[in-house]
Design a protein around this motif. Sequence first.
Motif, short mmCIF file in Angstrom:
data_model
loop_
_atom_site.label_atom_id
_atom_site.label_comp_id
_atom_site.label_asym_id
_atom_site.label_seq_id
_atom_site.Cartn_x
_atom_site.Cartn_y
_atom_site.Cartn_z
N PRO A 3 0.83 -1.21 0.00
CA PRO A 3 0.00 0.00 0.00
C PRO A 3 0.86 1.25 0.00
CG PRO A 3 0.10 -0.95 2.20
CD PRO A 3 0.81 -1.91 1.28
N GLY A 4 0.23 2.37 -0.30
CA GLY A 4 0.94 3.64 -0.25
C GLY A 4 1.35 3.97 1.18
N LYS A 5 2.24 4.96 1.31
CA LYS A 5 2.71 5.36 2.63
C LYS A 5 1.55 5.82 3.50
CE LYS A 5 7.52 6.68 1.71
NZ LYS A 5 8.15 6.09 2.90
N GLN A 6 1.63 5.47 4.79
CA GLN A 6 0.59 5.84 5.73
C GLN A 6 0.90 7.21 6.34
OE1 GLN A 6 -2.30 3.84 6.08
NE2 GLN A 6 -1.23 3.04 4.27
N ILE A 7 -0.14 7.89 6.80
CA ILE A 7 -0.02 9.27 7.25
C ILE A 7 0.96 9.42 8.40
CG2 ILE A 7 -1.30 11.13 8.40
CD1 ILE A 7 -3.69 10.44 6.62
N GLU A 8 0.84 8.60 9.42
CA GLU A 8 1.73 8.73 10.58
C GLU A 8 3.18 8.46 10.20
OE1 GLU A 8 0.91 10.05 13.46
OE2 GLU A 8 -1.08 10.33 12.55
N GLU A 9 3.39 7.54 9.28
CA GLU A 9 4.73 7.23 8.80
C GLU A 9 5.37 8.45 8.14
OE1 GLU A 9 6.84 4.25 5.51
OE2 GLU A 9 4.66 4.21 5.81
N VAL A 10 4.61 9.14 7.31
CA VAL A 10 5.12 10.30 6.59
C VAL A 10 5.37 11.46 7.56
CG1 VAL A 10 4.62 12.01 4.80
CG2 VAL A 10 4.00 9.61 4.46
N LYS A 11 4.47 11.67 8.51
CA LYS A 11 4.66 12.73 9.50
C LYS A 11 6.00 12.58 10.20
CE LYS A 11 -0.09 13.97 10.83
NZ LYS A 11 -1.08 13.93 11.94
N LYS A 12 6.27 11.36 10.64
CA LYS A 12 7.50 11.09 11.39
C LYS A 12 8.72 11.25 10.50
CE LYS A 12 7.24 7.74 14.27
NZ LYS A 12 7.17 6.38 14.88
N GLU A 13 8.65 10.74 9.26
CA GLU A 13 9.80 10.76 8.36
C GLU A 13 10.18 12.16 7.93
OE1 GLU A 13 11.12 8.83 4.02
OE2 GLU A 13 9.29 8.12 5.04
N TYR A 14 9.19 13.04 7.71
CA TYR A 14 9.47 14.37 7.17
C TYR A 14 9.28 15.49 8.19
CZ TYR A 14 9.80 12.29 2.54
OH TYR A 14 10.19 11.54 1.44
N GLY A 15 8.93 15.12 9.41
CA GLY A 15 8.75 16.13 10.43
C GLY A 15 7.59 17.06 10.16
N LEU A 16 6.52 16.53 9.62
CA LEU A 16 5.35 17.33 9.25
C LEU A 16 4.23 17.15 10.27
CD1 LEU A 16 5.37 16.42 5.46
CD2 LEU A 16 6.03 18.62 6.43
N ASN A 17 3.42 18.19 10.42
CA ASN A 17 2.28 18.12 11.34
C ASN A 17 0.99 17.71 10.65
OD1 ASN A 17 3.80 19.00 13.61
ND2 ASN A 17 3.66 21.12 12.88
N LEU A 31 5.60 14.44 -1.34
CA LEU A 31 5.66 13.85 -0.01
C LEU A 31 6.32 14.81 0.97
CD1 LEU A 31 4.76 11.10 1.12
CD2 LEU A 31 7.11 10.30 0.84
N SER A 32 7.38 15.45 0.52
CA SER A 32 8.09 16.40 1.38
C SER A 32 7.24 17.62 1.71
CB SER A 32 9.40 16.84 0.71
OG SER A 32 9.14 17.68 -0.40
N LYS A 33 6.21 17.87 0.91
CA LYS A 33 5.30 18.99 1.13
C LYS A 33 4.03 18.57 1.86
CE LYS A 33 7.99 21.75 -1.22
NZ LYS A 33 8.73 22.87 -0.56
N GLY A 34 3.94 17.30 2.22
CA GLY A 34 2.79 16.84 2.99
C GLY A 34 1.67 16.22 2.20
N PHE A 35 1.95 15.81 0.94
CA PHE A 35 0.94 15.17 0.11
C PHE A 35 1.40 13.77 -0.30
CE2 PHE A 35 0.00 19.63 -0.43
CZ PHE A 35 -1.40 19.67 -0.41
#
Length: 364
Positions: A15-29, A320-324
Amino acid sequence: MKAKDILKQMTPYKPGKQIEEVKKEYGLNQIVKLASNENPFGFSSQVKDQLPKLIAELEKYPDGYAAALRTKMADFINVEESQLIFGNGSDEIVQIICRTFLEKGANTIMAAPTFPQYKHNALIEGAEVREIPLIDGHHDLDAMLEQIDKNTRVLWLCTPNNPTGVHIPKDKVKNVLDRCPSHVLVVMDEAYYEYMEADDTFQSIPALDQYKNLLILRTFSKAYGLAGLRIGYGVASSEVISTLEPSREPFNTSTIAQAAAILALDDQTFIEETTNENIKNKHALLSFLEENELGYYPSEANFVLVHLPISGDEMFEHLLSKGFIVRSGEALGIPHSIRLTIGKKEDMEIIQSEIKERLLGIPK
């Protein structure tokens, strides 16, 4: 222990990347997920309001026959109750079809690329998979029909097709059904049916009276917003359904999913409002793509396959780096593209500006 040899050549669905995974990886809120073609507007408030009541008696097995939902659905689409089968998402019904009809020595025909679970489940059953490349995002129907022989069991039509979003016009669907031998089951996967706006959409449910080898797949995961509950359905002749039923697990859809689906069917206002908003936002995206000379396939679904002058992986990483979170075309078999789920207006405006920013100065 020895597993099937074919499994050594296969990989599980990723599956595509999950939201919590991306938040942690890129330091996004905040993350906006536009990768899995989910409904950005959620699900019916009627389901939400009734959820506390739906979790009663969880110690009991669900109704394996889904009787209440079966009655509701049969009335809603005007078919006999015996013409329905329910699954843990329409994905499970794909698995049931393959388990029922496919085996070593049999073959099945599909477009490429299309929904990957057709091929995945067919290979597990030992069947030969005959893939026919798309032409500009469209099924090559004549080439698919030419591949049919006495050992062909299932022909898959995904309309609108995932990942291209292109639908099969009604005259072409009818031509396939008229030419296809009766020993071949024609499966029309209409997961995105509620989003379609084309004037030449094939009306599949009424066609069941004429074509006894037709089976239609639909789901509550997309427009109805119940992806987390996993419930879909198939519609065919009573004879086809009775052939499939022995391959279905006895308690395959949960009590909560069945009840939520009934409530969701009652709230057609939610479907009308959210699909209309989705279509409006899709056309705004298409206008943006045309203004910026970016190609796309004409989508009848809640997503658009966008062609790019760079790789899909590059655009995926930038967004992804921009939060999408989107889906790279490289992963879907269509390089230099992304599959972009249509989101809320404000999110679509931001992601469009991010796409434009990344492509500034890159030759078309």
